[in-house]
Design an enzyme around this catalytic site. Structure first.
Site, mmCIF file in Angstrom:
data_model
loop_
_atom_site.group_PDB
_atom_site.id
_atom_site.type_symbol
_atom_site.label_atom_id
_atom_site.label_comp_id
_atom_site.label_asym_id
_atom_site.label_seq_id
_atom_site.Cartn_x
_atom_site.Cartn_y
_atom_site.Cartn_z
ATOM 1 N N SER A 272 0.779 -1.129 -0.051
ATOM 2 C CA SER A 272 -0.163 -0.098 0.054
ATOM 3 C C SER A 272 0.917 1.362 -0.066
ATOM 4 O O SER A 272 1.863 1.248 0.664
ATOM 5 C CB SER A 272 -0.885 -0.025 1.268
ATOM 6 O OG SER A 272 -1.717 -1.064 1.046
ATOM 7 N N CYS A 274 2.702 2.635 -2.437
ATOM 8 C CA CYS A 274 3.887 2.503 -3.197
ATOM 9 C C CYS A 274 3.813 2.923 -4.696
ATOM 10 O O CYS A 274 4.617 2.649 -5.429
ATOM 11 C CB CYS A 274 4.617 1.091 -2.940
ATOM 12 S SG CYS A 274 5.312 0.884 -1.229
ATOM 13 N N GLY A 275 2.608 3.502 -4.830
ATOM 14 C CA GLY A 275 2.377 4.032 -6.347
ATOM 15 C C GLY A 275 1.801 3.026 -7.299
ATOM 16 O O GLY A 275 1.763 3.125 -8.372
ATOM 17 N N THR A 277 -1.539 2.456 -7.860
ATOM 18 C CA THR A 277 -2.577 3.066 -8.574
ATOM 19 C C THR A 277 -2.021 4.026 -9.697
ATOM 20 O O THR A 277 -2.606 3.858 -10.819
ATOM 21 C CB THR A 277 -3.579 3.875 -7.703
ATOM 22 O OG1 THR A 277 -4.312 2.894 -6.754
ATOM 23 C CG2 THR A 277 -4.767 4.338 -8.501
ATOM 24 N N ASN A 387 -4.534 7.859 5.403
ATOM 25 C CA ASN A 387 -5.095 6.771 4.689
ATOM 26 C C ASN A 387 -6.571 7.148 4.233
ATOM 27 O O ASN A 387 -7.376 6.087 4.022
ATOM 28 C CB ASN A 387 -5.207 5.635 5.675
ATOM 29 C CG ASN A 387 -5.550 4.059 5.012
ATOM 30 O OD1 ASN A 387 -4.914 3.956 3.871
ATOM 31 N ND2 ASN A 387 -6.241 3.432 5.620
ATOM 32 N N GLY A 518 5.230 9.503 -14.329
ATOM 33 C CA GLY A 518 4.931 9.144 -15.376
ATOM 34 C C GLY A 518 6.519 8.550 -16.182
ATOM 35 O O GLY A 518 6.252 8.153 -17.359
#
EC number: 4.1.1.32
Length: 612
Positions: A272, A274-275, A277, A387, A518
């Protein structure tokens, strides 16, 4: 005890499924709600529920010009995250839960929780939510039914799952389903005034793997109450996968198309925050490359008739961490949210009825924070909980791949494992083979985040990013991964290649070496070119890393020294890692597959040879 026939709605079930009817009656008799309502998933039901939740003070309707048909919730300050210390795997045999899970004997847990459930829905409505994880058209649709006394859960499940009357119809009279029981644990006496976020300080999130049951009590927070998500799709489904020969994993799924029009699919496991999504919704910075989203959190992977591993995303929505999601880091998530039909929890509220959280540019002069207090940029505390979450339909994602709807899934070409480490782990490493890839996943480590309650910033092992979600003994889980590698009848070329990535390595001054977001498309490009046999790699003791000129860094503000450090395999750092891995593996005793010890021994030998 109240006789079940006295509960309004108990005899108005829109189904004749005998097992389901018997279970609903049993739970109504135990929990004694005022009435029973079968959730149908309709627009009218959504309007009715959200109106009731606004009237109760649980939801605030957001500005329809900014966030149409969207709502804001503040939880009780004690009910903000998954509670891993109150999460149990109640297997018949304690050894089947293993050292990474809390265990209680199923009979004992059911005795304890039955007493908690007794009368727990008094004064409330009991909702019955039929749902399906993954497409209902699948060869083997994965049904569940959640019983809950939380209308917030019903509204959220409408976003996160395929649910309602159409699922009940698809279940017919005899479909198997996962039994998922949830209560906030806050009965109301006659005339008692309710609170805006009812919950109970006593919490249990219990899983019964052999009987495919989930019992949750005391928490309204999504990870503990939306039982189709982590509870079913990972903890229970991982056991189903073990039994039936497939994998249920904490992974994103993305589709990437090269400038030449070649299509690849990548799954990625990240703890969770850590990028995950952000990577799932990547906007490539390099010309000609295109990324589309299939899933951001969960992948179910089965072998197809061609011997390749196919993945589906069983979810229907996105339940993402809000802070850190913004137009720079994840523009596609922001576009998804701007389309509305969403629920935001524990973020901040602007004076014009919109939402805000840290990372969304300049803070407004005034906000109401997640605790309901006035907030200004001078305030000591953050406006949004670390969160805090958005819950939004995945079908609104502007780059959702059409393949998302395919009940057979997409063939996976590469699997990424990635954590948050400031040192030691290079930007990207390619595994030598499948078993080495399993070793990389089994030893995955990350610095802890706010997605689970507890200490932040401590390095912990998080195998396959599944530590809180493996529904059985982790040693057996590693063995299952190794066995899955034999599913191609010896043709390892059909298996996905495995990579270990780390976007978070820092330099001596504490600055991130890699720009991330990106720009991670550059790492995906190298991975695709490796699959195509076109990119160079250097063999190191830990696996293959990009050759100095193999990574496309054109236009990046990085020196050659930055790139060298980002890709560096420091023998001393890795030798320091060995005793930590040894200690980790020893936790599993004789359950740990011998081939993983062999991988560790081989790594030690390669490091020793390199050091000489």
């Amino acid at each position: 005890m109240v006789a079940p026939a006295t509960v309004r709605g108990i005899d108005q079930a829109p189904t004749s499924h005998p097992k389901l009817l018997a279970w609903v009656r049993e739970i109504a008799e135990l929990t004694t709600p005022d009435r029973v309502v079968w959730a149908d998933g309709s627009d009218e039901e959504w309007r009715r529920l959200t109106d009731e939740l606004v009237e109760a003070g649980t939801l605030i309707r957001l500005n329809p010009e900014k966030k149409p048909n969207s709502f804001y919730a503040r939880t009780d300050p004690t009910d903000v995250a998954r509670v891993e210390e109150r999460t149990y795997i109640c297997s018949v045999d304690e050894a089947d839960a293993g050292p990474t899970n809390n265990w209680m004997a199923p009979a004992e847990m059911k005795r304890t929780m039955t007493e908690l459930y007794r009368g727990c829905m008094r004064g409330r409505t009991m909702y019955v939510i039929p749902f399906c994880m993954g497409p209902v058209e699948a060869e083997q649709p994965m049904f569940g039914v959640e019983i809950t006394d939380s209308p917030y859960v019903v509204a959220s499940m409408r976003i996160m799952t395929r649910m309602g009357a159409k699922i009940l119809e698809a279940m017919g009279d005899d479909a198997d389903f996962v039994h998922a029981l949830h209560s906030i644990g806050a009965p109301l006496a006659p005339g008692q005034q309710d609170v805006s976020w009812p919950c109970n300080e006593t919490k249990y999130i219990s899983h019964f793997p052999e009987t495919r049951e989930i019992w949750s009590y005391g928490s309204g927070y999504g990870g503990n109450s939306l039982l189709g998500k982590k509870c079913y799709s990972l903890r229970i489904a991982s056991v189903m996968g073990r039994d039936e020969g497939w994998l249920a994993e904490h992974m994103l799924i993305l589709k990437i198309t090269s400038p030449e029009g070649r299509v690849y699919h990548i799954a990625g496991a990240f703890p969770s925050a850590c990028g995950k999504t952000n990577l799932a919704m990547l906007e490539p910075t390099i010309p000609g490359w295109k990324v589309e989203t299939i899933g951001d959190d969960i992948a179910w992977m089965r072998f197809g008739p061609d011997g390749r591993l196919y993945a589906v995303n069983p979810e229907y929505g996105l339940f993402g961490v809000a802070p850190g999601t913004d137009w720079k880091t994840n523009a596609n998530a922001m576009r998804t949210l701007d389309r509305g039909n969403s629920i935001f929890t524990n973020v901040a509220l602007t004076d014009d009825g919109d939402i805000w959280w840290e990372g969304m540019g300049e803070p407004p002069a005034h906000l109401v924070d997640w605790k309901g207090n006035d907030w200004t940029p001078e305030s000591d505390d953050l406006s949004s909980h670390a969160n805090s979450r958005f819950c939004t339909p995945i079908t609104q994602c502007p780059i959702l791949a059409e393949d998302y709807y395919d009940p057979n899934g997409v063939p996976i070409d590469a699997i990424l494992f990635g954590g948050r480490r400031r040192d030691t782990i290079p930007l990207v490493t390619e595994a030598r083979d499948w078993v080495h890839g399993v070793y990389l996943g089994a030893t995955l480590s990350s610095e802890t985040t706010a997605a689970a309650s507890g200490a932040v910033g401590v390095v912990r092992r998080d195998p396959m990013a599944m530590l809180p979600f493996i529904g059985y003994n982790a040693g057996d889980y590693f063995r299952h991964w190794i066995e899955m590698g034999k599913g191609t009848d010896g043709d390892e070329s059909k298996l996905p290649r495995v990579y270990y990535v780390n976007w978070f390595r820092k330099d001596a001054e504490g600055s991130f070496l890699w720009p991330g977001f990106g720009e991670n498309s550059r790492v995906l490009k190298w991975i695709v070119e490796r699959i195509e046999g076109r990119a160079d790699a250097v063999e190191t003791p830990i696996g293959m890393v990009p050759a100095a000129d193999a990574l496309d860094v054109e236009g990046l503000d990085m020196t050659s020294e930055d790139i060298r450090i980002a890709l560096k395999v420091d023998v001393n750092e890795w030798r320091d890692e060995l005793p930590l891995v040894t200690e980790w593996f020893e936790k599993f005793g004789d359950k740990l597959p011998g081939v993983l010890w062999a991988e560790l021994d081989a790594l030690r030998a390669r490091l020793d040879a390199e050091a000489q």
